[in-house]
Design an enzyme around this catalytic site. Structure first.
Site, PDB file in Angstrom:
ATOM      1  N   ARG A  39      10.431  -2.415   0.084  1.00  0.00           N
ATOM      2  CA  ARG A  39      11.863  -2.873  -0.710  1.00  0.00           C
ATOM      3  C   ARG A  39      12.194  -1.806  -1.418  1.00  0.00           C
ATOM      4  NH1 ARG A  39       9.730  -5.036  -4.350  1.00  0.00           N
ATOM      5  NH2 ARG A  39       7.733  -4.785  -4.166  1.00  0.00           N
TER       6      ARG A  39
ATOM      7  N   LYS B  57      10.468 -11.553  -0.036  1.00  0.00           N
ATOM      8  CA  LYS B  57      10.301 -11.636  -1.485  1.00  0.00           C
ATOM      9  C   LYS B  57      11.706 -11.792  -2.393  1.00  0.00           C
ATOM     10  CE  LYS B  57       6.062 -10.516  -2.687  1.00  0.00           C
ATOM     11  NZ  LYS B  57       5.237  -9.595  -2.380  1.00  0.00           N
TER      12      LYS B  57
ATOM     13  N   HIS C 260       2.393 -14.686  -8.319  1.00  0.00           N
ATOM     14  CA  HIS C 260       2.441 -13.599  -7.156  1.00  0.00           C
ATOM     15  C   HIS C 260       0.846 -13.513  -6.829  1.00  0.00           C
ATOM     16  CE1 HIS C 260       2.919  -9.148  -5.680  1.00  0.00           C
ATOM     17  NE2 HIS C 260       3.240 -10.097  -4.486  1.00  0.00           N
TER      18      HIS C 260
ATOM     19  N   SER D 249       1.152  -5.284  -5.051  1.00  0.00           N
ATOM     20  CA  SER D 249       1.123  -4.896  -3.774  1.00  0.00           C
ATOM     21  C   SER D 249       0.123  -3.827  -3.523  1.00  0.00           C
ATOM     22  CB  SER D 249       2.309  -4.065  -3.354  1.00  0.00           C
ATOM     23  OG  SER D 249       2.721  -3.864  -2.033  1.00  0.00           O
TER      24      SER D 249
ATOM     25  N   LYS E  53      -4.576  -8.838  -2.243  1.00  0.00           N
ATOM     26  CA  LYS E  53      -4.258 -10.182  -2.156  1.00  0.00           C
ATOM     27  C   LYS E  53      -4.644 -10.611  -0.615  1.00  0.00           C
ATOM     28  CE  LYS E  53      -0.022 -10.020  -3.583  1.00  0.00           C
ATOM     29  NZ  LYS E  53       0.027  -8.433  -3.555  1.00  0.00           N
ATOM     30  N   THR E  54      -4.063 -10.219   0.481  1.00  0.00           N
ATOM     31  CA  THR E  54      -4.101 -10.686   1.534  1.00  0.00           C
ATOM     32  C   THR E  54      -5.449 -10.291   2.067  1.00  0.00           C
ATOM     33  OG1 THR E  54      -1.534 -10.014   1.923  1.00  0.00           O
ATOM     34  CG2 THR E  54      -2.968 -10.307   3.719  1.00  0.00           C
TER      35      THR E  54
ATOM     36  N   ASP F 259       0.132 -14.739  -0.525  1.00  0.00           N
ATOM     37  CA  ASP F 259       1.217 -13.820  -1.626  1.00  0.00           C
ATOM     38  C   ASP F 259       1.731 -14.520  -2.506  1.00  0.00           C
ATOM     39  OD1 ASP F 259       1.959 -11.016  -1.745  1.00  0.00           O
ATOM     40  OD2 ASP F 259       4.046 -11.907  -1.268  1.00  0.00           O
TER      41      ASP F 259
ATOM     42  N   ARG G 288       2.776  -2.961   8.633  1.00  0.00           N
ATOM     43  CA  ARG G 288       2.601  -4.314   8.314  1.00  0.00           C
ATOM     44  C   ARG G 288       2.677  -5.213   9.575  1.00  0.00           C
ATOM     45  NH1 ARG G 288       2.768  -6.362   2.746  1.00  0.00           N
ATOM     46  NH2 ARG G 288       3.380  -4.607   1.598  1.00  0.00           N
TER      47      ARG G 288
HETATM   48  N1  LIG Z   1     -12.086  -2.419  -2.490  1.00  0.00           N
HETATM   49  C1  LIG Z   1     -11.136  -2.850  -1.773  1.00  0.00           C
HETATM   50  N2  LIG Z   1     -10.550  -4.009  -1.847  1.00  0.00           N
HETATM   51  C2  LIG Z   1      -9.251  -4.497  -1.427  1.00  0.00           C
HETATM   52  N3  LIG Z   1      -8.858  -3.681  -0.545  1.00  0.00           N
HETATM   53  C3  LIG Z   1      -9.294  -2.584  -0.246  1.00  0.00           C
HETATM   54  C4  LIG Z   1     -10.467  -1.916  -0.821  1.00  0.00           C
HETATM   55  N4  LIG Z   1     -10.311  -0.831  -0.390  1.00  0.00           N
HETATM   56  C5  LIG Z   1      -9.427  -0.674   0.249  1.00  0.00           C
HETATM   57  N5  LIG Z   1      -8.715  -1.583   0.724  1.00  0.00           N
HETATM   58  C6  LIG Z   1      -7.423  -1.610   1.423  1.00  0.00           C
HETATM   59  O1  LIG Z   1      -6.293  -1.852   0.575  1.00  0.00           O
HETATM   60  C7  LIG Z   1      -5.122  -2.608   1.162  1.00  0.00           C
HETATM   61  C8  LIG Z   1      -4.885  -4.031   0.524  1.00  0.00           C
HETATM   62  O2  LIG Z   1      -3.774  -4.425   1.014  1.00  0.00           O
HETATM   63  P1  LIG Z   1      -3.384  -5.896   0.871  1.00  0.00           P
HETATM   64  O3  LIG Z   1      -4.510  -6.732   0.992  1.00  0.00           O
HETATM   65  O4  LIG Z   1      -2.312  -6.106   2.080  1.00  0.00           O
HETATM   66  O5  LIG Z   1      -2.678  -6.133  -0.369  1.00  0.00           O
HETATM   67  P2  LIG Z   1      -1.783  -7.117  -0.948  1.00  0.00           P
HETATM   68  O6  LIG Z   1      -1.665  -8.267  -0.331  1.00  0.00           O
HETATM   69  O7  LIG Z   1      -2.071  -7.405  -2.483  1.00  0.00           O
HETATM   70  O8  LIG Z   1      -0.367  -6.507  -0.977  1.00  0.00           O
HETATM   71  C9  LIG Z   1      -5.958  -3.098   2.789  1.00  0.00           C
HETATM   72  O9  LIG Z   1      -5.313  -2.020   3.298  1.00  0.00           O
HETATM   73  C10 LIG Z   1      -7.512  -2.960   2.339  1.00  0.00           C
HETATM   74  O10 LIG Z   1      -7.938  -2.431   3.564  1.00  0.00           O
HETATM   75  C1  LIG Z   2       5.836  -7.570   0.970  1.00  0.00           C
HETATM   76  C2  LIG Z   2       5.532  -7.028  -0.235  1.00  0.00           C
HETATM   77  O1  LIG Z   2       4.378  -7.741  -0.738  1.00  0.00           O
HETATM   78  P1  LIG Z   2       2.581  -7.427  -0.851  1.00  0.00           P
HETATM   79  O2  LIG Z   2       2.529  -5.972  -0.658  1.00  0.00           O
HETATM   80  O3  LIG Z   2       2.377  -7.848  -2.121  1.00  0.00           O
HETATM   81  O4  LIG Z   2       2.192  -7.938   0.366  1.00  0.00           O
HETATM   82  C3  LIG Z   2       6.238  -6.320  -0.820  1.00  0.00           C
HETATM   83  O5  LIG Z   2       6.171  -6.204  -2.142  1.00  0.00           O
HETATM   84  O6  LIG Z   2       7.165  -5.704  -0.139  1.00  0.00           O
HETATM   85 MN   LIG Z   3      -0.010  -9.007   0.598  1.00  0.00          MN
END
Ligand SMILES: Nc1ncnc2c1ncn2[C@@H]1O[C@H](COP(=O)(O)OP(=O)(O)O)[C@@H](O)[C@H]1O
Ligand SMILES: C=C(OP(=O)(O)O)C(=O)O
Ligand SMILES: [Mn+2]
Length: 538
Positions: free
Chosen positions: A63, A208, A227, A245, A249-250, A264, A327
């Protein structure tokens, strides 16, 4: 029939040309259009071995918050939180001139995709959002990410509540004279119920962008707008995972033992928690089948990879040479265990995810009510490389509500609505560090997953506990299936004084950051729940 009406709508908006309209294309139509040999530049998509297609988004692989503006007018002047950072003001005139650019760009197209979707699971609070784009994969992205109306719902869609026009191929040559940040723009006009995009191809702006609009409309109706990701267990027990981010979460909401509500963006009303979206947007950097089997399996036909290096049709998730923010978007039903429609009851467990780059925060802390509020307002984490332009290494940051970039109202609106719901439903909060510790490595996903299990099954509440000074946090000293010696962060350093030094630095940042909330008695009262530089005697 439909297309005649859609063309009329587009002409009414000011898109006049000789284009063909493609209305809510099927995945098959999208696929054919994406891989067409006629595509130029970043329009091109390629098929990968898993069946997913892969695209590149140019220089924008995250973003662009500095290019994001909201028209300041009678509707928004007294409602939007004009903090000078997140919600940058612009005028209706400047918006109008950028809109002109976007409309002219689309008018030249041979084909325009119009995708009608819902943002929000519940009919009483959802936005009917219309996306108008000229790039097939952008239509694919929003089809994946937003809620896909049924055939019947499309027939009865009526007028959209909000429209997003993506003119990613155009830029604004007048930006300097207009006092804007650059030739790129992401602009919202709440009076016209319109978002326009120019210059950036990053899909996250559309996703977003509508989240920011939900963050405006729902809290004004008394609902929590969050969020966070959300899942629900066999017994109907709902857990929320807040986090900036890259905090997990995911990843953590895709739990084979539980049903996914969403990854999200959620609301919480009188009936419970509900998703805004119809898909997930997962990071794929270093993704492996072994560590994240559900997300790995979701990458198949209809999934859309962004900025992943592909060699001879094979996606290389280890390669971050285009960006760390690689992504994939996929419709939520690519995850096996889901609830549909994406909603469930009231949340009982609230997890704040923080990826602490300082290595100070314990892997898990148990928060009392005041701490739940304090840490929600702080939203401490580290911004990780990639999701925002210009961020190339982790940076400590305080992001209220764990989502400052998307808050359209004052942060206390989000804490009031959330804490209100938590108290009403007896929800407990925990702070989980998914970032680093004294070993210099990130806490393992395996340990974090075991910590989450202990939060959800309640075993953490019966575990032996201790108090971590300075950070002023209560932690368990033992949890099932969690590696020994990691729960107290001081044990992960050569000497506890090393931790203490870093903790004092972080604590002083917390204290300084919280000053902004100390102009009210309520805020002042919370200071005692946060980190402390002096010994406490309570
Ligand atoms: N202890 C941990 N807990 C959660 N994610 C982790 C951890 N260690 C490494 N990771 C990595 O961090 C990233 C978390 O990203 P994601 O779940 O997409 O975050 P969000 O959805 O909050 O943006 C993933 O690539 C995951 O594999
Ligand atoms: C897509 C986004 O969200 P997130 O990394 O929380 O999944 C972002 O912040 O651009
Ligand atoms: Mn996410």
């Amino acid at each position: 029939m439909k297309n005649t009406k859609i063309i009329q709508d587009l002409e009414k908006l000011g898109i006049k040309g000789n284009y063909e309209v493609v209305y809510n294309p099927s995945y098959e139509e999208l696929y054919q259009a994406e891989v067409s040999s006629e595509n130029q530049g970043f329009e091109k998509a390629e098929l990968t071995e898993s069946g997913a297609v892969s695209v590149k988004t140019g220089i924008f692989t995250g973003r662009s918050p500095k290019d994001r503006y909201i028209v300041q007018d009678d509707v928004t002047r007294d409602t939007i939180f004009w903090d000078g950072k997140v919600n940058l003001p612009t005028t209706a005139e400047i918006f109008g001139s950028c809109k002109e650019l976007v409309l002219n760009q689309l008018a030249e197209s041979k084909k325009i995709y119009v995708v009608d979707t819902f943002c929000g699971t519940n009919a009483d609070t959802r936005l009917k959002v219309r996306f108008i784009v000229e790039v097939a994969w952008q239509a694919h992205f929003v089809t994946n990410m937003f809620i896909r109306p049924s055939h019947y719902e499309l027939e009865n869609f009526g007028e959209p509540d909000f429209t997003v026009i993506n003119g990613s191929k155009t830029i604004n040559p007048n930006w300097e004279a207009q006092g804007l940040n650059s030739e790129n723009f992401i602009m919202f006009n709440l009076t016209e119920k319109l978002q326009i995009i120019g210059g950036t191809w990053y899909g996250g702006e559309m996703k977003k962008g509508m989240f920011a609009m939900m963050n405006y409309y729902l809290p004004l109706k008394g609902m929590a707008s969050m969020h966070c990701s959300a899942n629900v267990g066999e017994k109907g027990d709902v857990a929320l995972f807040f986090g900036l981010s890259g905090t997990g979460k995911t990843t953590l909401s895709a739990d084979p033992k539980r049903y996914l509500i969403g990854d999200d963006e959620h609301g919480w009303d009188n009936n419970g928690v509900f998703n805004y979206e119809g898909g997930c947007y997962a990071k794929v950097i270093d993704l492996s089948e072994e560590k994240e089997p559900d997300i790995f399996a979701a990458i198949k036909r209809d999934a859309l990879l962004e900025n992943v290096v592909v060699n001879n049709g094979i996606a290389d998730y280890t390669d971050g040479s285009i960006t760390e923010n690689t992504r994939v978007s996929y419709p939520i039903y690519h995850i096996n265990k889901i609830v549909l429609p994406s909603k469930a009851g009231h949340a009982k467990k609230i997890v704040y995810l923080s990826a602490d780059a300082f290595g100070v925060l314990p892997p898990v802390s148990i928060l009392n009510e005041d701490q739940a509020q304090y840490h929600f307002l702080c939203g401490y984490t580290s911004k990780l490389a990639g999701t925002e332009r210009g961020i190339t290494e982790p940076q400590p940051s305080f992001s209220p509500a764990f989502g400052e970039a998307f808050l359209t109202l004052h942060p206390t609106m989000y804490s009031k609505t959330l804490i209100g719901k938590m108290q009403e439903h007896g929800a407990k909060a925990y702070l989980v560090n998914t970032g680093w510790n004294g070993t210099g490595k990130r806490i393992s996903l395996k340990d974090t997953r075991a910590i989450i299990d202990a939060i959800i099954d309640g075993s953490i509440d019966n575990a032996p506990k201790t108090q971590v000074p300075i950070m002023n946090l209560e932690i368990p000293t033992e949890l099932p299936n969690v590696s020994t010696g990691i729960l107290d962060p001081r044990d992960t350093y050569e000497s506890a004084s090393e931790w203490e030094e870093k903790a004092k630095d972080l604590a002083s940042r917390y204290i300084k950051n919280f000053e902004q909330y100390c102009d009210t008695e309520e805020g002042k009262k919370l200071v005692a729940s946060g980190p402390q530089l002096q010994e406490q005697t309570i």
